[in-house]
Each structure stands twice: as C-alpha cells, then as structure tokens.
Design a protein around this motif. Sequence first.
Motif, short mmCIF file in Angstrom:
data_model
loop_
_atom_site.label_atom_id
_atom_site.label_comp_id
_atom_site.label_asym_id
_atom_site.label_seq_id
_atom_site.Cartn_x
_atom_site.Cartn_y
_atom_site.Cartn_z
N ALA A 75 0.90 -1.21 0.13
CA ALA A 75 0.07 -0.01 -0.08
C ALA A 75 0.93 1.17 0.00
O ALA A 75 2.03 1.26 0.29
CB ALA A 75 -0.98 0.04 1.35
N ILE A 76 0.40 2.29 -0.45
CA ILE A 76 1.25 3.56 -0.45
C ILE A 76 0.19 4.25 0.56
O ILE A 76 -0.71 4.86 0.63
CB ILE A 76 0.90 4.45 -1.81
CG1 ILE A 76 1.35 3.41 -2.96
CG2 ILE A 76 1.61 5.51 -1.85
CD1 ILE A 76 2.74 2.86 -2.90
N MET A 121 15.09 2.19 2.05
CA MET A 121 14.25 3.38 1.65
C MET A 121 14.45 4.06 0.49
O MET A 121 15.41 3.71 -0.18
CB MET A 121 14.25 4.31 3.02
CG MET A 121 13.82 3.44 4.26
SD MET A 121 13.45 4.50 5.48
CE MET A 121 12.87 3.37 6.92
N ILE A 122 13.87 5.32 0.26
CA ILE A 122 14.03 5.83 -1.15
C ILE A 122 14.54 7.66 -0.92
O ILE A 122 13.63 8.19 -0.39
CB ILE A 122 12.84 5.88 -1.76
CG1 ILE A 122 12.07 4.56 -1.88
CG2 ILE A 122 13.03 6.62 -3.26
CD1 ILE A 122 11.02 4.16 -2.51
N HIS A 123 15.69 7.78 -0.68
CA HIS A 123 16.29 8.96 -0.35
C HIS A 123 16.55 9.66 -1.92
O HIS A 123 17.16 9.15 -2.80
CB HIS A 123 17.22 9.06 0.40
CG HIS A 123 18.47 8.04 0.05
ND1 HIS A 123 19.69 8.61 -0.95
CD2 HIS A 123 18.72 6.97 0.41
CE1 HIS A 123 20.43 7.59 -0.96
NE2 HIS A 123 20.13 6.53 -0.19
N ILE A 124 16.02 10.94 -2.01
CA ILE A 124 16.08 11.56 -3.42
C ILE A 124 16.83 12.98 -3.33
O ILE A 124 16.88 13.63 -2.18
CB ILE A 124 14.59 11.86 -3.91
CG1 ILE A 124 13.81 12.63 -2.88
CG2 ILE A 124 13.81 10.46 -4.22
CD1 ILE A 124 12.23 13.12 -3.55
N GLN A 139 12.30 2.30 -7.44
CA GLN A 139 12.18 1.79 -6.12
C GLN A 139 10.93 1.30 -5.36
O GLN A 139 10.74 0.27 -4.65
CB GLN A 139 13.16 2.40 -5.00
CG GLN A 139 14.50 2.44 -5.55
CD GLN A 139 15.47 2.98 -4.33
OE1 GLN A 139 15.34 2.86 -3.51
NE2 GLN A 139 16.84 3.90 -4.61
N GLY A 140 10.12 2.32 -5.61
CA GLY A 140 8.70 2.02 -5.09
C GLY A 140 7.91 0.84 -5.75
O GLY A 140 7.32 0.08 -4.83
N LYS A 141 8.41 0.35 -6.90
CA LYS A 141 7.81 -1.02 -7.50
C LYS A 141 8.33 -1.84 -7.05
O LYS A 141 7.66 -2.77 -6.63
CB LYS A 141 8.23 -0.85 -9.06
CG LYS A 141 7.04 0.02 -9.88
CD LYS A 141 7.62 0.19 -11.44
CE LYS A 141 6.63 1.19 -12.05
NZ LYS A 141 6.90 1.39 -13.35
N TRP A 149 5.46 -1.44 2.54
CA TRP A 149 4.48 -0.18 2.40
C TRP A 149 5.21 1.06 2.29
O TRP A 149 6.49 0.96 2.97
CB TRP A 149 3.48 -0.04 3.76
CG TRP A 149 2.52 -1.21 3.97
CD1 TRP A 149 2.26 -2.13 3.41
CD2 TRP A 149 1.78 -1.22 5.13
NE1 TRP A 149 1.19 -2.83 3.86
CE2 TRP A 149 1.29 -2.47 5.15
CE3 TRP A 149 1.76 -0.45 6.31
CZ2 TRP A 149 0.26 -2.99 5.80
CZ3 TRP A 149 0.88 -0.90 7.37
CH2 TRP A 149 -0.06 -2.22 7.03
N VAL A 150 5.01 1.72 1.50
CA VAL A 150 5.68 3.00 0.93
C VAL A 150 4.90 4.21 1.69
O VAL A 150 3.72 4.16 1.65
CB VAL A 150 5.82 3.21 -0.54
CG1 VAL A 150 6.27 4.68 -0.77
CG2 VAL A 150 6.65 2.09 -1.15
#
Length: 262
Positions: A75-76, A121-124, A139-141, A149-150
């Motif tokens: 889930a998001i 995790m996703i650091h941008i 990365q979310g996919k 969960w994102v």
Amino acid sequence: MLVLRSLLFVLYLIVTVVPWGTAVVVCSLFLNSTRLYWMCAGWLRVAIWGARLICGVRWRVRGMEHLPTDPKQSAILLSKHQSTWETFAYPMLMPRPLAYVFKRELIYIPFFGWSMARLDMIHIDRSKRSEAWNKVAAQGKRIAAQGNWVIMFPEGTRVARGKAGDYKSGGTRLAVETGQPVIPIAMNSATCWPRKSFLLRPGVIDVSIGPMIPSTGRNPAELMKEVQQWIETEMRVLDPAAYPAGDPGSAASAQPPAPAKA
C-alpha cells in the motif's frame, strides 16, 4: 518547566541515538534489511515513549482496521505532515516495514542519518526532479513487489497547524503505476510538537487512518484530490480549534477520536 522538559528530551535523544545508531551501522554488515528496520524502529519507539514520559506527549489512533492484513498486500500511505513526531511514530504504530521517501540530506545527520542510509528506503535529490521521480518509481515498484508499504508526505514538507500545503501527486502516481491502493492519514501532531521546534507541549496527538482507496484505472491528480479532501476534512475533526468557524471543511461530520491506546 516546558523549556526544561524539552531540553531534557533533546538530551535524551542524543544520549540514546549515539549507541543505537552505532550498533545499527555495525549490524548492517550482518543483518538483512527487515531485521535492521525493526532494530531502528526500536530506537524510534524509545524516542516516542521518551516524549511521553518526559514531555507528556501522548497519542491515540483510530482506523487501524483500514490497514491491509494480507502480508502480500502492499500500500501507499499518504500522510499529513506537521512535525517530527509522525516520522518517528509511524514505524512504531504500523505493523509492517515502511519505506520512507525522504530528501537525501537527512542521511548526513550523524548516527540517525547514518542508520537511515542503511535501510531499504528511498532518498532523493530534490534538485533533480525527473531523476528523483525515476528513483521513486523504480524503487517503489520493487518495494511494493515485496509486500512492504511506502509512506509519503504529499505536502512535501511540514506545514503549520491549521494550514494545508500544496499536495503533490507523486504518491498517487506511484500508486497508479504499481496498482497499489492508497491509505490517507490525518494527524494533529503540531498541537504538541510544532514544526521546526523542539519545544514540546503536553497533550494528546490524534492519528486517524482512512479507508483504503483503490488506484486501478484512476487519474493520479484526481486521486490526490480525493486524498487531500479526506485528510483536510478529517483535520477539522481532529483539531477544530486550528480552523476558523467559516472554514469550508469545518462542518464535516465524523466520529470523535477513539479513546487513547497508549
């Protein structure tokens, strides 16, 4: 007394994060990402309970029944963002590992950031918007495929109590592309821990988790409008004192917050 308690809490965070962060960095050589995540969540639990015991910041949660129970269901999560409290509290409150989307500058914070850098995790880099989105999407996919969960803050940054930021559709765009549902979350953490401040006030933070919204076949912008409407309407229920009487969302009906769980 308020200042003294807040200073004591800051000292408490520093004293506990140094050995814990060091242990996480060392253990990252041996532990898988899930075990490392729960190790970090352990310190966040210590931090949140420290805020309760030292500063009197309590919390109560409703809507846990809206979260997926299938371990394969991703889930998001799209949350209101008012303070540091929710970034610390969500890993403690949620039953599944969360992958935060956050600005890369945070990983340079000693001990705390170093630990975050070791997690899945996703650091941008916000200065490179297209590159940042490509990283979130890829990365979310991958994270969604793992059943994790994102969590994203669609306003992008912490907003003042009673205010609404510009809701960006990156979270719903990711949901549509991955086919994952979105779950809106409203909470009024600024009543106790205002943004850009370490002056904590005693009180109760209410967290309200909304019903799951399917994303299949949806337009990301329209879906985000639905998320924004639910969150901002719920905010006027959780924290009516923060909104003027003539506010468009002030008449929204909802059940009062549930009794405190913690």
